[in-house]
Design an enzyme around this catalytic site. Structure first.
Site, PDB file in Angstrom:
ATOM      1  N   TYR A 148       0.848  -1.187   0.000  1.00 19.15           N
ATOM      2  CA  TYR A 148       0.000   0.000   0.000  1.00 19.15           C
ATOM      3  C   TYR A 148       0.885   1.239   0.000  1.00 19.15           C
ATOM      4  CZ  TYR A 148      -3.712  -3.257   1.432  1.00 19.15           C
ATOM      5  OH  TYR A 148      -4.602  -4.302   1.531  1.00 19.15           O
ATOM      6  N   PRO A 157     -15.649  -4.705   2.317  1.00 23.50           N
ATOM      7  CA  PRO A 157     -16.813  -5.196   3.064  1.00 23.50           C
ATOM      8  C   PRO A 157     -18.097  -4.403   2.861  1.00 23.50           C
ATOM      9  CG  PRO A 157     -15.376  -3.961   4.525  1.00 23.50           C
ATOM     10  CD  PRO A 157     -14.660  -4.076   3.209  1.00 23.50           C
ATOM     11  N   GLY A 187     -24.106  -2.696  -3.680  1.00 23.60           N
ATOM     12  CA  GLY A 187     -24.676  -2.674  -5.016  1.00 23.60           C
ATOM     13  C   GLY A 187     -26.137  -2.267  -5.043  1.00 23.60           C
TER      14      GLY A 187
END
Length: 287
Positions: free
Chosen positions: A68, A213, A217
């Site tokens: 990251y 998580p 949608g």
């Protein structure tokens, strides 16, 4: 729910094998880097403030990775939190970066060893709380990758070990080399392909860390089951999505990530959301 209650400890605790108890609602530190998970964030001090605020709100389990930034997320965590006290830092190795949104698996033992030594320096620790293999490298014998992870543990460079994006068979294979404490697979309301892995983890007492998580949608669209539950309970759709995960399994350890304090506080608010049977079953039936 009580809107003023922001306390990650309300999500309950889970005992990570070899590491100890953590609050189940954690924080994912991927989004405190630049666009494409590459380079510096727009405001490094704001990133540090987000991390500190997460801990103020009861988060004691933070997930990051050397990929990251690369390196940037781990550096910010050290700047913001070291010494870490009761906060457990989980990180990952095995992915290299060649640019924004570009990820490549490298599991050669020498590379993994270099990665661990550099993480120890960046996090300013003598031992990593939880080290996870970010991805299994198909070009390197898997036995070599698992043997190397086990060696880090025997050398006291790491406390607990985990895996990411793996099958049940791969967990069982890794378990011949070390105790698998956590598994981090993509899992949310719209992507439950890892259902079998989740069930296996629950049976074995392995912490299951669902990445991405909050995705809901169309379930969160107006009139959808998440939206209806949010309106009835008095929560946001993101909070409903996280509350559903927390209820789904006692080994579930969601790590929603953000670079915004406001979004962070919204996410932590999910720990206080009590999802009723009707909402839980209705949302689950649409998966």
């Amino acid at each position: 729910m009580t809107e003023s209650v922001l306390d990650a400890s309300l999500s309950g605790t889970f005992e990570i094998k070899g590491l100890g108890p953590v609050h189940r609602l954690g924080f994912g530190a991927m989004r405190i880097t630049g666009p494409g998970i590459w380079g510096e964030p727009a405001d490094r001090e704001q990133a540090r403030q987000v991390v500190r605020r997460a801990v103020e709100l009861g988060v004691d389990f933070i997930d990051t990775a050397d990929a990251y930034g690369p390196n940037v997320s781990e550096e910010i965590l050290a700047e913001a939190l070291h010494p870490y006290g009761t906060v457990r830092i989980a990180t990952k190795i095995g992915n290299v970066r060649t640019g924004p949104d570009q990820w490549h698996q490298v599991g050669r033992p020498a590379y993994l060893r270099q990665a661990v030594e550099l993480i120890l320096r960046r996090l300013r620790v003598e031992r990593i709380d939880l080290l996870q293999l970010h991805r299994i490298d198909a070009e390197t014998p898997v036995e070599q990758q698992f043997e190397t992870l086990a060696a880090f543990q025997s050398e006291a460079k790491v406390t607990a070990l985990g895996l990411s994006e793996v099958s049940v068979a791969e967990i069982e294979q890794a378990s011949r080399y070390f105790t698998v404490a956590t598994v981090q697979n993509r899992y949310n309301l719209t992507d439950r392909k890892s259902e079998e892995v989740l069930e296996y983890c629950q049976d074995q007492g392995i912490g299951f860390i669902p990445w991405a998580p909050i995705s809901a949608g169309q379930l969160a669209a107006p009139g959808g089951p998440v939206a209806r539950a949010a309106e009835r309970i008095g929560a946001t759709s993101s909070q409903i999505a996280l509350a559903w995960l927390l209820r789904r399994s006692p080994v579930m350890l969601p790590i929603p990530g953000t670079g915004s304090i406001a979004h962070l506080e919204e996410n932590i608010g999910a720990a206080a959301v009590e999802l009723d049977d009707q909402a839980y079953e209705e949302i689950g039936s649409h998966g």
